[in-house]
Scaffold this motif. Structure first.
Motif, PDB file in Angstrom:
ATOM      1  N   ILE A 181      15.517  -7.508  -4.437  1.00 48.01           N
ATOM      2  CA  ILE A 181      14.535  -6.633  -5.094  1.00 48.01           C
ATOM      3  C   ILE A 181      13.158  -7.148  -4.714  1.00 48.01           C
ATOM      4  O   ILE A 181      12.812  -8.298  -4.979  1.00 48.01           O
ATOM      5  N   LYS A 182      12.379  -6.313  -4.073  1.00 46.52           N
ATOM      6  CA  LYS A 182      11.053  -6.684  -3.616  1.00 46.52           C
ATOM      7  C   LYS A 182      10.008  -5.820  -4.311  1.00 46.52           C
ATOM      8  O   LYS A 182      10.220  -4.628  -4.514  1.00 46.52           O
ATOM      9  N   PHE A 183       8.950  -6.458  -4.658  1.00 47.86           N
ATOM     10  CA  PHE A 183       7.843  -5.768  -5.321  1.00 47.86           C
ATOM     11  C   PHE A 183       6.712  -5.545  -4.315  1.00 47.86           C
ATOM     12  O   PHE A 183       6.529  -6.337  -3.387  1.00 47.86           O
ATOM     13  N   ASP A 184       5.996  -4.488  -4.534  1.00 46.46           N
ATOM     14  CA  ASP A 184       4.877  -4.177  -3.639  1.00 46.46           C
ATOM     15  C   ASP A 184       3.718  -5.135  -3.915  1.00 46.46           C
ATOM     16  O   ASP A 184       3.219  -5.219  -5.046  1.00 46.46           O
ATOM     17  N   LYS A 185       3.347  -5.864  -2.888  1.00 46.05           N
ATOM     18  CA  LYS A 185       2.235  -6.792  -3.024  1.00 46.05           C
ATOM     19  C   LYS A 185       0.911  -6.028  -2.974  1.00 46.05           C
ATOM     20  O   LYS A 185       0.775  -5.075  -2.222  1.00 46.05           O
ATOM     21  N   PRO A 186      -0.038  -6.460  -3.794  1.00 49.36           N
ATOM     22  CA  PRO A 186      -1.350  -5.786  -3.737  1.00 49.36           C
ATOM     23  C   PRO A 186      -2.024  -6.025  -2.401  1.00 49.36           C
ATOM     24  O   PRO A 186      -1.961  -7.128  -1.828  1.00 49.36           O
ATOM     25  N   GLU A 187      -2.613  -5.002  -1.891  1.00 46.17           N
ATOM     26  CA  GLU A 187      -3.274  -5.107  -0.590  1.00 46.17           C
ATOM     27  C   GLU A 187      -4.542  -5.955  -0.710  1.00 46.17           C
ATOM     28  O   GLU A 187      -5.362  -5.720  -1.586  1.00 46.17           O
ATOM     29  N   GLU A 188      -4.630  -6.918   0.163  1.00 46.09           N
ATOM     30  CA  GLU A 188      -5.810  -7.785   0.173  1.00 46.09           C
ATOM     31  C   GLU A 188      -6.935  -7.107   0.945  1.00 46.09           C
ATOM     32  O   GLU A 188      -6.752  -6.695   2.087  1.00 46.09           O
TER      33      GLU A 188
END
Length: 760
Positions: free
Chosen positions: A284-291
């Motif tokens: 299960i992977k979560f969407d990382k906030p775009e830097e």
């Protein structure tokens, strides 16, 4: 034509007969049921003319008598109240079934026919009261109050009648003609003149304007606010529990509480563990906030940069001046200076001289390279790099607002403010002064070895004693019956008889000062002091092993303390005059003593000031110091206690004065920095809320110091006056100051051998 007129007359007679019958039947029916009075209806002259025209044109298929009745029906039942100012007619809302509405409709038409008959000369029973006739309507259910629409086309779109002269058909199947539309300007003017225009709504379906009633407008407002349409509706009505829970023979459910209600579900725990393992394994992977990229325009405009949002104190660098016509390679002749102007530039200062002198070139190729271009660009980059462009928050505060709000000096009178008298006679610096308890006499000691007694009010010198050594301190006995004086000089403490009392007082003093069989002293005390008679002036001489620096009497006048600054642990002794003996302090001191004081009210309390701290001892308990006051000063020079005994002021050799509230804290309540030089002495007044300090800068400061009986209120300290007048001698100014015991007067002793009296 005659045939048509005769048929129309016959039809009118038939309709009148049917209307009369229906009206009589309605009256009999209304007498049996409860009634409500309805407002009368008044017809305008314009409507009567229209009805007469319609009755005459009975054969018109588009608009006849039936369509008239339809229009009356819609006008009469659209609203539940009337407004005589707007349309000249009164509307009413009646409760009743279909028969009552038809009866009312027939009644209206009967009144119209009666008006027509009255024009033809005929009178009927229904037209006796005219427009003032009242009608009744029976009450009915609210669902029957609704009036059917005039247009009966149903769901047929009105667009189909767009090109037609009518908009539909009434209940009898007759066409409903369209009304003539007013010009927009006329309609606007009419709406501006009409105060009720905001309550009118155009009904496209029936082609008429409907005026909302007050109840309808209130209902719409409540619906727009999200409230219940009807005001009588209570959204928070109390809950009615229909089931009786108490004393039930058969409850709804007598089953015990299931275990799952108070035990965590193991299936939910397994589900959570499953998700945790899947997250750890990466299933299960979560969407990382775009830097966001940390970039900005290096040479761009700083006004559009993100630096403003990131750094609140960011200040953009200054902008260079844009080149003008002068910097052009081929400027106009008016910008090129002449030879005289160039010569005048050389005579100017370098600061005022222009940095750039424009020149003219034929082409860009002939322009020489600017010599300082590289250097100036480097200097600018260096300035931008090294300049700390930080916005400093500066608070604009009025300095006057930071000062404490103190009472006016006029309200704090009396206090000494001017020199009233000078006492001259000493040839050396006056080191000490002391007034007697009555305030009539003043004793002074000087470095010339003389002790003088002055009359306070006249300034007359009454008596003089001359000694071989300079006088360090004088102190008058606080008892009025014993006018004796303690004089400290070198290692000797001499008790003098001033011979100012009565004969009885003089006898007591002589007996007191006569040394008979002296008691044996302890070895430790005998090594410190020795009692001797004074052969010169007939008093008592107490010789100490070190020089005496300070003397203080007990309030009862029998005990006398002497301080020897170089005596260290044996530096403070207490003499008892009546017993002719000396006592050492039963405590061990730390530090070199400077001065000592007896507590004015508490018996056995003794205060000793060393160079750094002030300690309070209880001589009766013979224990260590019960209180230690931390002054934080470099070196203590003097000390004075308030007559109440709870407050203490301490002067230092650095020009600071500390006020201690001994019940409050061991640290200073206030620290006053007034004198630029050493403070030589401080003093409290016995009865007035005054205290003073004198310094080697030849000034004396007078303060208002009021101590309140309420422990929750802090003492009030107000600077009042700076007393000047003494001159400096050998870098020394005012050496001592004392208050008058009864008046708000201050005595100051100066190094210029003058004693001054300051009065209010």
């Amino acid at each position: 034509m005659t045939k048509k007129k005769s048929e129309a007359a016959a039809n009118e007679e038939q309709t009148r007969e049917t209307k009369k019958k229906s009206v009589s039947a309605a009256k009999t029916q209304k007498e049996k049921k409860p009634v409500v009075v309805v407002a009368k209806e008044v017809k305008s002259s314009k409507e009567e003319e229209e009805e007469d025209l319609l009755l005459d044109s009975g054969t018109d298929s588009d608009y006849d008598g039936d369509s008239l009745s339809g229009s009356l029906n819609s006008d009469d039942f659209d609203s539940d109240f009337f407004d005589s100012e707007d349309d000249g007619s009164q509307r009413e809302e009646e409760g009743g079934d279909g028969e009552s509405s038809e009866d009312e409709l027939l009644g209206h038409e009967g009144s119209d026919d009666d008006e027509v008959d009255s024009e033809n000369g005929e009178e009927e029973d229904g037209s006796d009261e005219g427009s003032e006739e009242r009608e009744v309507a029976e009450e009915s259910d609210s669902s029957e109050d609704e009036v059917a629409p005039r247009n009966t086309v149903g769901d047929v779109p009105l667009e189909w009648y767009k090109d037609e002269k009518h908009i539909g058909y009434d209940i009898t199947g007759k066409k409903i003609t369209k009304k003539e539309k007013q010009d927009k300007l006329d309609s606007f003017l009419a709406s501006m003149d009409d105060s009720k225009n905001w309550r009118k709504i155009y009904d496209e379906y029936n082609d008429e304007e409907v005026e909302l009633t007050k109840e309808e407008s209130k209902l719409i407002r409540r619906m727009l606010k999200g409230e219940a349409p009807h005001a009588d509706f209570d959204p928070y009505a109390p809950y009615v529990d229909w089931f009786k829970w108490d004393d039930a023979i058969h409850p709804l459910s007598s089953a015990p509480e299931p275990k799952r209600r108070f035990i965590p579900s193991k299936w939910e725990a397994k589900k959570v563990v499953k998700y945790v393992r899947a997250i750890r394994k990466g299933l299960i992977k979560f969407d990382k906030p775009e830097e966001e990229p940390n970039v900005y325009l290096l040479w761009g405009d700083d006004s559009t940069s993100d630096q403003k949002s990131k750094h609140l104190t960011y200040i953009p660098p200054p902008k260079l001046k844009l080149p003008g016509h002068e910097e052009s390679y081929n400027p106009s002749l008016e910008y090129i200076p002449t030879e005289e102007e160039k010569a005048s530039y050389e005579l100017m200062y370098e600061e005022d001289r222009p940095k750039f002198i424009p020149k003219r070139f034929t082409s860009l190729r002939s322009i020489p390279a600017y010599e300082n271009a590289l250097k100036e660009s480097f200097d600018r980059c260096l300035d931008l790099y090294l300049c700390p462009r930080v916005r400093k928050k500066r608070i604009n505060i009025d300095p006057e607002s930071l000062k404490p709000k103190l009472p006016s000096r006029k309200d704090l009178r009396p206090y000494p403010n001017s020199c009233y008298l000078e006492y001259k006679g000493h040839t050396g610096a006056v080191t000490s002064v002391s007034p007697d308890c009555s305030g009539q006499w003043l004793a002074s000691g000087s470095a010339d070895g003389s002790v003088r007694i002055w009359e306070v009010e006249s300034g007359r010198c009454l008596k003089v004693w001359q000694f071989k050594e300079p006088v360090k301190c004088v102190a008058w006995n606080p008892l009025p019956d014993f006018p004796i004086l303690a004089v400290a000089m070198g290692q000797d403490l001499i008790i003098l008889n001033t011979e100012l009392g009565t004969d009885e007082e003089q006898q007591k003093i002589e007996e007191l000062l006569r040394l008979g069989n002296l008691p044996e002293l302890d070895e430790s005390v005998a090594a410190i002091v020795s009692w001797l008679p004074d052969e010169t002036y007939g008093g008592i001489k107490i010789r100490h092993f070190k020089n005496i620096s300070y003397v203080d009497w007990h309030p009862r006048g029998d005990y006398l303390s002497a301080v020897m600054s170089a005596g260290e642990t044996r530096g403070v002794v207490i003499h008892q005059l009546s017993m002719h003996k000396t006592q050492r302090l039963p405590i061990k001191m730390k530090g070199l003593p400077v001065c000592s004081l007896f507590h004015p009210s508490h018996r056995g309390m003794f205060i000793i000031a060393t160079k750094k701290n002030v300690r309070v001892f209880n001589l009766q308990k013979k224990e260590l110091a019960i209180k230690k006051l931390e002054t934080g000063l470099r070196e203590i020079s003097s000390m004075a206690i308030h007559p109440g005994g709870d407050n203490l002021i301490v002067g230092s050799k650095e020009g600071k004065m500390c006020w201690f509230d001994m019940d409050l804290s061991s640290k200073p309540y206030k620290t006053l920095k007034n004198h630029p030089k050493d403070i030589t002495n401080v003093a409290f007044h016995r009865s007035y809320p005054l205290f003073a300090s004198c310094s080697e800068d030849s000034t004396a400061y007078v303060f208002h110091g009021k101590v309140y009986s309420d422990l929750n209120e802090n003492p009030l300290i107000v600077p009042l006056e700076i007393l000047r007048g003494h001159s400096t001698s050998s870098n020394r100014g005012v050496l001592d100051c004392k208050f008058h015991p009864r008046q708000p007067w201050l005595f100051t002793a100066g190094a210029d051998s003058v004693i001054k009296l300051y009065c209010h």
